[in-house]
Enzyme design. Structure first.
Site, PDB file in Angstrom:
ATOM      1  N   CYS A  38      47.360  20.510 -27.867  1.00 14.09           N
ATOM      2  CA  CYS A  38      47.126  19.132 -27.418  1.00 14.09           C
ATOM      3  C   CYS A  38      48.336  18.256 -27.732  1.00 14.09           C
ATOM      4  O   CYS A  38      49.392  18.443 -27.140  1.00 14.09           O
ATOM      5  CB  CYS A  38      45.828  18.594 -28.013  1.00 14.09           C
ATOM      6  SG  CYS A  38      45.281  17.121 -27.137  1.00 14.09           S
TER       7      CYS A  38
ATOM      8  N   HIS B 184      41.792  22.615 -26.580  1.00 12.47           N
ATOM      9  CA  HIS B 184      41.611  22.878 -28.014  1.00 12.47           C
ATOM     10  C   HIS B 184      40.976  24.260 -28.220  1.00 12.47           C
ATOM     11  O   HIS B 184      39.755  24.379 -28.198  1.00 12.47           O
ATOM     12  CB  HIS B 184      40.706  21.804 -28.629  1.00 12.47           C
ATOM     13  CG  HIS B 184      41.384  20.486 -28.788  1.00 12.47           C
ATOM     14  ND1 HIS B 184      42.077  20.138 -29.921  1.00 12.47           N
ATOM     15  CD2 HIS B 184      41.513  19.439 -27.939  1.00 12.47           C
ATOM     16  CE1 HIS B 184      42.592  18.932 -29.776  1.00 12.47           C
ATOM     17  NE2 HIS B 184      42.267  18.476 -28.576  1.00 12.47           N
TER      18      HIS B 184
ATOM     19  N   GLU C  82      40.528  25.815 -30.873  1.00 11.26           N
ATOM     20  CA  GLU C  82      39.786  25.890 -32.134  1.00 11.26           C
ATOM     21  C   GLU C  82      38.346  25.412 -31.996  1.00 11.26           C
ATOM     22  O   GLU C  82      37.521  25.650 -32.874  1.00 11.26           O
ATOM     23  CB  GLU C  82      40.508  25.061 -33.221  1.00 11.26           C
ATOM     24  CG  GLU C  82      40.477  23.539 -33.061  1.00 11.26           C
ATOM     25  CD  GLU C  82      41.519  22.983 -32.078  1.00 11.26           C
ATOM     26  OE1 GLU C  82      42.036  23.769 -31.250  1.00 11.26           O
ATOM     27  OE2 GLU C  82      41.804  21.771 -32.124  1.00 11.26           O
TER      28      GLU C  82
END
Ligand code: XMP
Length: 514
Positions: free
Chosen positions: A79, A167, A169
């Protein structure tokens, strides 16, 4: 040598999540502020640049000198990390028009790129960004797009640099872990050699060497971190460890007795100190939340120190500090919301050194270590509980009588969560991060019980789901469960005639009411 990935933090809410995901891959990582890249650490095998709440164009946007890392380690920008690299290396970043937030699908993926090995066509990812990359630097190429984000991911043509606007994660990026594994294992050469068993073995050995024959003091709270630290130390140095467990009178129902018993069964050398009279006396008439916290913090230090001083030859103070407690997170606002750390310093004349055997672990790793050490499930799975205990869950002044009422209501709720099995067989207790009851002791409302009018207090129930307590959502508990708990509380707890369920998320609310 302990291989590690460095995660440079630009202040995103999900930075810790990147760390946890890497640890789930049994790979060691360190999260550091964006400007604290270690110089010449031979153990570093790769670098991840995190997201950020800022735009690369904001005044004071965080900047990192890429020349420190470029050419030395593989780099993955996530990001803001991806935008920053693109911006700094000659690409273009522009406001996206409207903020891109939520699920998206990768409609184009270059599956020959090592970062996307094993990716399915249309793989779902999670986007959350206000700016977007509109041109990538010369010498870079696009490796993924969504229908609205052309440069959803890019790579350098001839050096190990990648950027992703989404993202990986976040749980909603369904192949996010695969992407991180591709980066860490295939690209950086991570060996995935962390396991609870190897952690216990090496830590016990290190503690033996570090502590020798020294006496060590440890404050137990009943929580999983201090308990696991104690059992680990006990394995290394046995009776040279003295644990101190203070009862301030505002623990859960029977908690002091039960937990003390658990500790004794684990073979710990533990001193239980019932100091509730002192705490109640000092809290008398105090209503303001921060004032309560300060008094409890101060008294706790006093009681703990008096006990610690009895161990005159102690050399070390051990603590169950875990990694998230130590990550120097970038606080963009710089404001304190609540003062959390209620255990102050020890008397200087004792000159104790600090021993923190869990300082590199995330909460779920602490739990895995707890299982490895053979600790009972209920101790390992225990929800977090605030240091000041029920004092911050009684709105108004604290009396032993109010604590007793709240303990009963809280116990019904917590036992209920523990005993309730969900459709998948899991306990409802395990589906929530933390739960508890709050006594609105200044509020009274009218009710009717049998033929009698009642005029009593409401209890609020709070249960949240969370990854790390930084943000939390209210838990969507089944109505049937809430109905049963409400009935039980109103029927069994004298002084309570109404039960409410707190449906606020954090932010803007916090988990505790005070
Ligand atoms: P808040 O209420 O700030 O809480 O959303 C976040 C997490 O911290 C716990 N908490 C504390 N823990 N001492 C502690 O050890 C404290 O004074 C304290 N206050 C809040 C809270 O239970 C939640 O898990």
């Amino acid at each position: 040598m302990q291989q590690k990935i460095i995660i440079l933090d630009f202040g995103s809410q999900t930075t810790q999540l990147i760390g946890r995901r890497l640890r789930e891959l049994d790979t060691f990582c360190e999260i550091l502020p964006y400007n604290k890249m270690p110089k010449d650490d031979p153990d570093v095998i790769g670098v991840i640049l995190s997201g950020s709440p800022l735009s690369v164009y904001d005044d004071g946007a965080f900047q990192v000198d890429l020349s420190d890392i470029r050419g030395r380690y593989p780099i993955l920008g996530i990001c803001y990390g991806a935008q920053y690299m693109s911006h700094a290396l000659g690409g273009k970043v522009e406001p996206a028009g409207s903020r891109e937030y939520g699920r998206a699908n990768l409609e184009y993926i270059d599956t020959t790129d090592p970062l996307f090995r094993g990716f399915e066509p249309g793989s779902q990812v999670w986007m959350s960004h206000g700016d977007t990359i509109t041109a990538i630097p010369a010498g870079f190429h696009r490796i993924a797009s969504t229908s609205t984000v052309h440069f959803a991911a890019y790579a350098a043509d001839s050096e190990p640099i990648w950027g992703v606007q989404f993202h990986p994660e976040v749980f909603h990026s369904l192949q996010g872990t695969q992407l991180l594994r591709n980066f860490v294992v295939d690209i950086c050469g991570g060996q995935q050699d962390w396991s609870p068993a190897s952690f216990v073995e090496t830590t016990v050995q290190q503690l033996k060497e570090q502590l020798g024959n020294d006496r060590v003091i440890l404050g137990l709270s009943g929580g999983v971190d201090s308990s696991v630290a104690a059992v680990l130390l006990n394995r290394a140095i046995g009776r040279n460890l003295t644990c101190i467990f203070v009862d301030h009178g505002m623990l859960r129902k029977d908690e002091f007795r039960k937990v003390l018993n658990d500790y004794e069964c684990l073979g710990l050398n533990v001193v239980g100190v019932d100091a509730s009279t002192k705490f109640f006396a000092d809290l008398q008439g105090v209503r303001e939340p921060e004032a309560k916290r300060k008094i409890i913090g101060r008294d706790f230090v006093e009681v703990f120190n008096a006990e610690a001083k009895k161990i005159t030859d102690a050399k070390w103070l051990a603590q169950g500090t875990i990694y998230p407690d130590r990550i120097e997170s970038l606080n963009i606002t710089g404001k304190t919301i609540k003062s959390h750390h209620n255990v102050g310093g020890l008397p200087e004349e004792m000159q104790l050194s600090l021993c923190e055997p869990l300082q590199w672990l995330f909460k779920d790793e602490v739990r895995r270590v707890g299982y490895e050490l053979g600790m009972p499930e209920h101790l390992i799975k225990r929800h977090p509980f605030p240091g000041p205990g029920l004092a911050v869950r009684i709105l108004g002044d604290i009396t032993p009588e109010k604590v007793a009422v709240l303990q009963e209501a809280d116990d019904i709720f917590i036992q209920g969560l523990w005993n309730w099995r969900c459709d998948d067989g899991e306990r409802l207790y395990d589906k929530v991060w933390q739960a508890g009851a709050i006594l609105l002791s200044d509020v009274r409302s009218v009710g009717v019980m049998g033929d009698e009018r009642t005029y009593e207090h409401p209890v609020a129930l709070r249960a949240v789901t969370s990854m790390d307590a930084m943000t939390a959502d209210w838990a969507h508990l089944p109505y049937e469960f809430l109905a049963q708990v409400s009935n039980d509380i109103i029927n069994k707890v004298k002084g309570v005639n109404r039960v409410c369920y707190d449906i606020s998320s954090k932010p803007p609310a916090t988990i505790e009411w005070e």
